[in-house]
Design a protein around this motif. Structure first.
Motif, PDB file in Angstrom:
ATOM      1  N   ARG A 197      -3.137   8.561   5.272  1.00 37.19           N
ATOM      2  CA  ARG A 197      -4.498   8.330   5.744  1.00 37.19           C
ATOM      3  C   ARG A 197      -4.431   7.419   6.965  1.00 37.19           C
ATOM      4  NH1 ARG A 197      -8.431   6.241   1.328  1.00 37.19           N
ATOM      5  NH2 ARG A 197      -6.754   4.749   0.970  1.00 37.19           N
ATOM      6  N   LEU A 198      -5.131   7.805   8.039  1.00 31.60           N
ATOM      7  CA  LEU A 198      -5.166   7.012   9.262  1.00 31.60           C
ATOM      8  C   LEU A 198      -6.602   6.615   9.551  1.00 31.60           C
ATOM      9  CD1 LEU A 198      -2.785   9.086  11.578  1.00 31.60           C
ATOM     10  CD2 LEU A 198      -2.200   7.175  10.091  1.00 31.60           C
ATOM     11  N   LEU A 199      -6.810   5.360   9.908  1.00 33.12           N
ATOM     12  CA  LEU A 199      -8.125   4.846  10.276  1.00 33.12           C
ATOM     13  C   LEU A 199      -8.022   4.200  11.647  1.00 33.12           C
ATOM     14  CD1 LEU A 199      -8.955   3.123   6.868  1.00 33.12           C
ATOM     15  CD2 LEU A 199      -9.774   5.360   7.639  1.00 33.12           C
ATOM     16  N   ILE A 216      -1.447 -12.723  10.396  1.00 41.24           N
ATOM     17  CA  ILE A 216      -2.530 -11.967   9.769  1.00 41.24           C
ATOM     18  C   ILE A 216      -2.255 -10.467   9.769  1.00 41.24           C
ATOM     19  CG2 ILE A 216      -4.999 -11.384   9.793  1.00 41.24           C
ATOM     20  CD1 ILE A 216      -5.548 -14.180  10.904  1.00 41.24           C
ATOM     21  N   VAL A 217      -1.839  -9.901  10.901  1.00 42.05           N
ATOM     22  CA  VAL A 217      -1.653  -8.453  11.007  1.00 42.05           C
ATOM     23  C   VAL A 217      -0.549  -7.968  10.067  1.00 42.05           C
ATOM     24  CG1 VAL A 217      -1.230  -6.537  12.563  1.00 42.05           C
ATOM     25  CG2 VAL A 217      -2.377  -8.583  13.410  1.00 42.05           C
ATOM     26  N   ASP A 218       0.650  -8.496  10.234  1.00 40.02           N
ATOM     27  CA  ASP A 218       1.766  -8.087   9.370  1.00 40.02           C
ATOM     28  C   ASP A 218       1.569  -8.593   7.942  1.00 40.02           C
ATOM     29  OD1 ASP A 218       3.230  -6.760  11.422  1.00 40.02           O
ATOM     30  OD2 ASP A 218       3.891  -8.702  12.170  1.00 40.02           O
ATOM     31  N   ASP A 219       0.840  -9.684   7.789  1.00 38.35           N
ATOM     32  CA  ASP A 219       0.570 -10.189   6.450  1.00 38.35           C
ATOM     33  C   ASP A 219      -0.333  -9.252   5.659  1.00 38.35           C
ATOM     34  OD1 ASP A 219       1.960 -12.807   6.649  1.00 38.35           O
ATOM     35  OD2 ASP A 219       0.491 -13.165   8.220  1.00 38.35           O
ATOM     36  N   LEU A 220      -1.225  -8.552   6.336  1.00 40.37           N
ATOM     37  CA  LEU A 220      -2.053  -7.562   5.659  1.00 40.37           C
ATOM     38  C   LEU A 220      -1.208  -6.395   5.149  1.00 40.37           C
ATOM     39  CD1 LEU A 220      -5.071  -7.610   8.106  1.00 40.37           C
ATOM     40  CD2 LEU A 220      -5.266  -7.938   5.637  1.00 40.37           C
ATOM     41  N   SER A 221      -0.274  -5.931   5.979  1.00 38.40           N
ATOM     42  CA  SER A 221       0.636  -4.872   5.530  1.00 38.40           C
ATOM     43  C   SER A 221       1.440  -5.350   4.323  1.00 38.40           C
ATOM     44  CB  SER A 221       1.577  -4.472   6.677  1.00 38.40           C
ATOM     45  OG  SER A 221       0.860  -4.025   7.808  1.00 38.40           O
ATOM     46  N   TYR A 222       1.907  -6.573   4.398  1.00 36.97           N
ATOM     47  CA  TYR A 222       2.683  -7.171   3.301  1.00 36.97           C
ATOM     48  C   TYR A 222       1.845  -7.253   2.029  1.00 36.97           C
ATOM     49  CZ  TYR A 222       5.295 -10.812   0.769  1.00 36.97           C
ATOM     50  OH  TYR A 222       5.978 -11.552  -0.180  1.00 36.97           O
ATOM     51  N   TYR A 223       0.567  -7.620   2.175  1.00 37.41           N
ATOM     52  CA  TYR A 223      -0.314  -7.730   1.009  1.00 37.41           C
ATOM     53  C   TYR A 223      -0.402  -6.394   0.266  1.00 37.41           C
ATOM     54  CZ  TYR A 223      -4.502  -7.529  -1.784  1.00 37.41           C
ATOM     55  OH  TYR A 223      -5.358  -7.306  -2.831  1.00 37.41           O
ATOM     56  N   PHE A 224      -0.681  -5.311   0.991  1.00 34.49           N
ATOM     57  CA  PHE A 224      -0.867  -4.021   0.319  1.00 34.49           C
ATOM     58  C   PHE A 224       0.421  -3.545  -0.343  1.00 34.49           C
ATOM     59  CE2 PHE A 224      -4.787  -3.864   2.705  1.00 34.49           C
ATOM     60  CZ  PHE A 224      -5.639  -3.202   1.834  1.00 34.49           C
ATOM     61  N   PRO A 262       2.291   1.449   0.431  1.00 36.22           N
ATOM     62  CA  PRO A 262       2.802   1.251   1.795  1.00 36.22           C
ATOM     63  C   PRO A 262       1.689   1.405   2.820  1.00 36.22           C
ATOM     64  CG  PRO A 262       4.292   2.627   0.511  1.00 36.22           C
ATOM     65  CD  PRO A 262       3.044   2.484  -0.304  1.00 36.22           C
ATOM     66  N   THR A 263       1.477   0.351   3.606  1.00 38.13           N
ATOM     67  CA  THR A 263       0.354   0.287   4.537  1.00 38.13           C
ATOM     68  C   THR A 263       0.811  -0.391   5.813  1.00 38.13           C
ATOM     69  OG1 THR A 263      -1.177   0.096   2.656  1.00 38.13           O
ATOM     70  CG2 THR A 263      -2.040  -0.506   4.824  1.00 38.13           C
ATOM     71  N   GLN A 287      -1.991   4.374   5.875  1.00 37.60           N
ATOM     72  CA  GLN A 287      -1.686   4.150   4.457  1.00 37.60           C
ATOM     73  C   GLN A 287      -1.167   5.440   3.841  1.00 37.60           C
ATOM     74  OE1 GLN A 287      -5.004   3.058   1.655  1.00 37.60           O
ATOM     75  NE2 GLN A 287      -3.910   1.113   1.615  1.00 37.60           N
ATOM     76  N   LEU A 288      -0.056   5.330   3.124  1.00 34.07           N
ATOM     77  CA  LEU A 288       0.482   6.513   2.471  1.00 34.07           C
ATOM     78  C   LEU A 288      -0.381   6.884   1.272  1.00 34.07           C
ATOM     79  CD1 LEU A 288       4.370   6.052   2.442  1.00 34.07           C
ATOM     80  CD2 LEU A 288       2.879   7.004   4.212  1.00 34.07           C
ATOM     81  N   LEU A 289      -0.573   8.167   1.090  1.00 33.59           N
ATOM     82  CA  LEU A 289      -1.291   8.674  -0.065  1.00 33.59           C
ATOM     83  C   LEU A 289      -0.286   9.021  -1.162  1.00 33.59           C
ATOM     84  CD1 LEU A 289      -3.904  10.890   1.811  1.00 33.59           C
ATOM     85  CD2 LEU A 289      -4.229   8.608   0.811  1.00 33.59           C
ATOM     86  N   PRO A 290      -0.739   9.159  -2.402  1.00 32.62           N
ATOM     87  CA  PRO A 290       0.199   9.461  -3.492  1.00 32.62           C
ATOM     88  C   PRO A 290       1.089  10.654  -3.158  1.00 32.62           C
ATOM     89  CG  PRO A 290      -1.954   8.938  -4.393  1.00 32.62           C
ATOM     90  CD  PRO A 290      -2.121   8.986  -2.898  1.00 32.62           C
ATOM     91  N   GLY A 291       2.384  10.478  -3.340  1.00 36.22           N
ATOM     92  CA  GLY A 291       3.352  11.524  -3.050  1.00 36.22           C
ATOM     93  C   GLY A 291       3.983  11.431  -1.687  1.00 36.22           C
ATOM     94  N   GLY A 292       3.420  10.594  -0.816  1.00 33.85           N
ATOM     95  CA  GLY A 292       3.988  10.427   0.521  1.00 33.85           C
ATOM     96  C   GLY A 292       5.294   9.656   0.459  1.00 33.85           C
ATOM     97  N   PRO A 293       6.352  10.129   1.130  1.00 35.57           N
ATOM     98  CA  PRO A 293       7.646   9.444   1.084  1.00 35.57           C
ATOM     99  C   PRO A 293       7.578   8.072   1.766  1.00 35.57           C
ATOM    100  CG  PRO A 293       7.688  11.182   2.727  1.00 35.57           C
ATOM    101  CD  PRO A 293       6.395  11.322   1.998  1.00 35.57           C
ATOM    102  N   ILE A 294       8.242   7.099   1.192  1.00 33.67           N
ATOM    103  CA  ILE A 294       8.168   5.728   1.679  1.00 33.67           C
ATOM    104  C   ILE A 294       8.606   5.604   3.132  1.00 33.67           C
ATOM    105  CG2 ILE A 294      10.468   5.192   0.811  1.00 33.67           C
ATOM    106  CD1 ILE A 294       7.457   2.795   0.924  1.00 33.67           C
ATOM    107  N   GLU A 295       9.567   6.435   3.548  1.00 34.06           N
ATOM    108  CA  GLU A 295      10.078   6.335   4.918  1.00 34.06           C
ATOM    109  C   GLU A 295       9.057   6.815   5.948  1.00 34.06           C
ATOM    110  OE1 GLU A 295      11.668  10.178   3.072  1.00 34.06           O
ATOM    111  OE2 GLU A 295      11.465   8.066   2.502  1.00 34.06           O
ATOM    112  N   LEU A 296       7.987   7.465   5.494  1.00 34.90           N
ATOM    113  CA  LEU A 296       6.989   7.973   6.424  1.00 34.90           C
ATOM    114  C   LEU A 296       6.250   6.841   7.139  1.00 34.90           C
ATOM    115  CD1 LEU A 296       5.459  10.344   7.642  1.00 34.90           C
ATOM    116  CD2 LEU A 296       3.997  10.387   5.609  1.00 34.90           C
ATOM    117  N   ILE A 297       6.121   5.692   6.491  1.00 30.20           N
ATOM    118  CA  ILE A 297       5.389   4.596   7.115  1.00 30.20           C
ATOM    119  C   ILE A 297       6.097   4.117   8.381  1.00 30.20           C
ATOM    120  CG2 ILE A 297       6.402   2.602   5.955  1.00 30.20           C
ATOM    121  CD1 ILE A 297       2.644   3.210   6.361  1.00 30.20           C
ATOM    122  N   ASP A 298       7.444   4.143   8.374  1.00 27.35           N
ATOM    123  CA  ASP A 298       8.185   3.760   9.581  1.00 27.35           C
ATOM    124  C   ASP A 298       8.009   4.794  10.690  1.00 27.35           C
ATOM    125  OD1 ASP A 298       9.225   1.357   8.584  1.00 27.35           O
ATOM    126  OD2 ASP A 298      10.844   2.411   7.554  1.00 27.35           O
TER     127      ASP A 298
END
Length: 274
Positions: free
Chosen positions: A18-20, A144-152, A159-160, A183-194
């Motif tokens: 999902r992209l916003l 704040i920016v990277d901390d938000l990714s870390y939070y999710f 993975p966000t 944000q990855l949706l269920p089933g999305g491979p973890i490496e996709l976020i990179d």
């Protein structure tokens, strides 16, 4: 200039992500200019990033849901807040203690040092049926920016990735603000976020399809009735003197800075002065 504030929702990578995308220049600029006293650059950066992130989070809300962010720095009284709802209403503010911190401190400190080693990020989300979910993480990046990714990743195991682009002129005023949340949706491979992070550099997302565009706006929602308890909390002598002297009392919303005047007859009626 950039007067329209909006959020675009999209799916990409075979609907695995999902992209916003938020264009929120005017929203962020106004949030930073609500208080009559100018903010130091470090506070503008902190508030603009927090408010921009909140505008992106409207895209993951449903029905009547709300989400709130609270950033607590290493100083227990220095905090930044924002919240948003599913209709695109966003607001944010800085605690009075941080706004009134020593000028020498605010003039020279960086955002990372202000957040410090004991900073924390708290997000509370309405999950329906009157329930809420609150997650809290530390802020290892302090930006704040990277901390938000870390939070999710840590709190919600989702993975966000956040990218917040905020440009200021030589005076520290906001001239442009845009944000991206992936944000990855269920089933999305973890490496996709990179891969998404890489593709963002070229604005080239595979198989992207827009699924909606919605307005986002700065909206506090305060009213005279909402601030009446603050009037009641004042010292009884202050209320009595104002009534006797025919003076009004001004109550200011600490979120948006809007002021409300209570006239002597209102003071008497609310406080029970005879």
């Amino acid at each position: 200039m950039y007067e329209e504030n909006y959020l675009v929702k999209a799916l990409a990578y075979r609907s695995q992500a999902r992209l916003l995308f938020a264009e929120n220049t005017e929203l962020v600029r106004t949030a930073c200019n609500l208080r009559p006293r100018p903010m130091y650059p470090v506070l503008r950066v902190a508030l603009s990033r927090t408010v921009s992130a909140a505008s992106l989070l409207t895209g993951i809300l449903k029905d009547n849901q709300r989400v709130s962010l609270k950033i607590k720095t290493s100083h227990p009284d220095y905090k930044i807040f924002a919240d948003a709802d599913s209709w695109g209403n966003v607001r944010g503010y800085i605690s009075d203690e941080l706004l009134n911190a020593p000028q020498e401190y605010l003039r020279h400190i960086s955002l990372e040092k202000m957040i410090g080693p004991r900073g924390s990020l708290q997000i509370t989300k309405d999950i329906g049926m009157g329930g809420t979910f609150t997650g809290i993480t530390d802020m290892p990046y302090g930006n704040i920016v990277d901390d938000l990714s870390y939070y999710f990743q840590q709190s919600e195991q989702t993975p966000t990735f956040f990218s917040l682009s905020i440009e200021m002129d030589h005076s520290g005023s906001i001239v442009r603000s845009r944000g991206v949340m992936a944000q990855l949706l269920p089933g999305g491979p973890i490496e996709l976020i990179d891969r998404i992070k890489h593709d963002l550099l070229f604005s080239n997302f595979e198989d992207m399809q827009a699924v909606g565009k919605e307005p986002v706006r700065l909206f506090c929602g305060c009213s005279k009735d909402m601030l009446t308890p603050m009037l009641r909390a004042l010292d009884k002598r202050e209320l009595t003197d104002a009534y006797a002297e025919g003076r009004s009392i001004e109550i200011v919303c600490h979120v948006c800075g809007k002021s409300y005047q209570f006239q002597p007859d209102e003071i008497a009626g609310i406080s029970g002065i005879q």
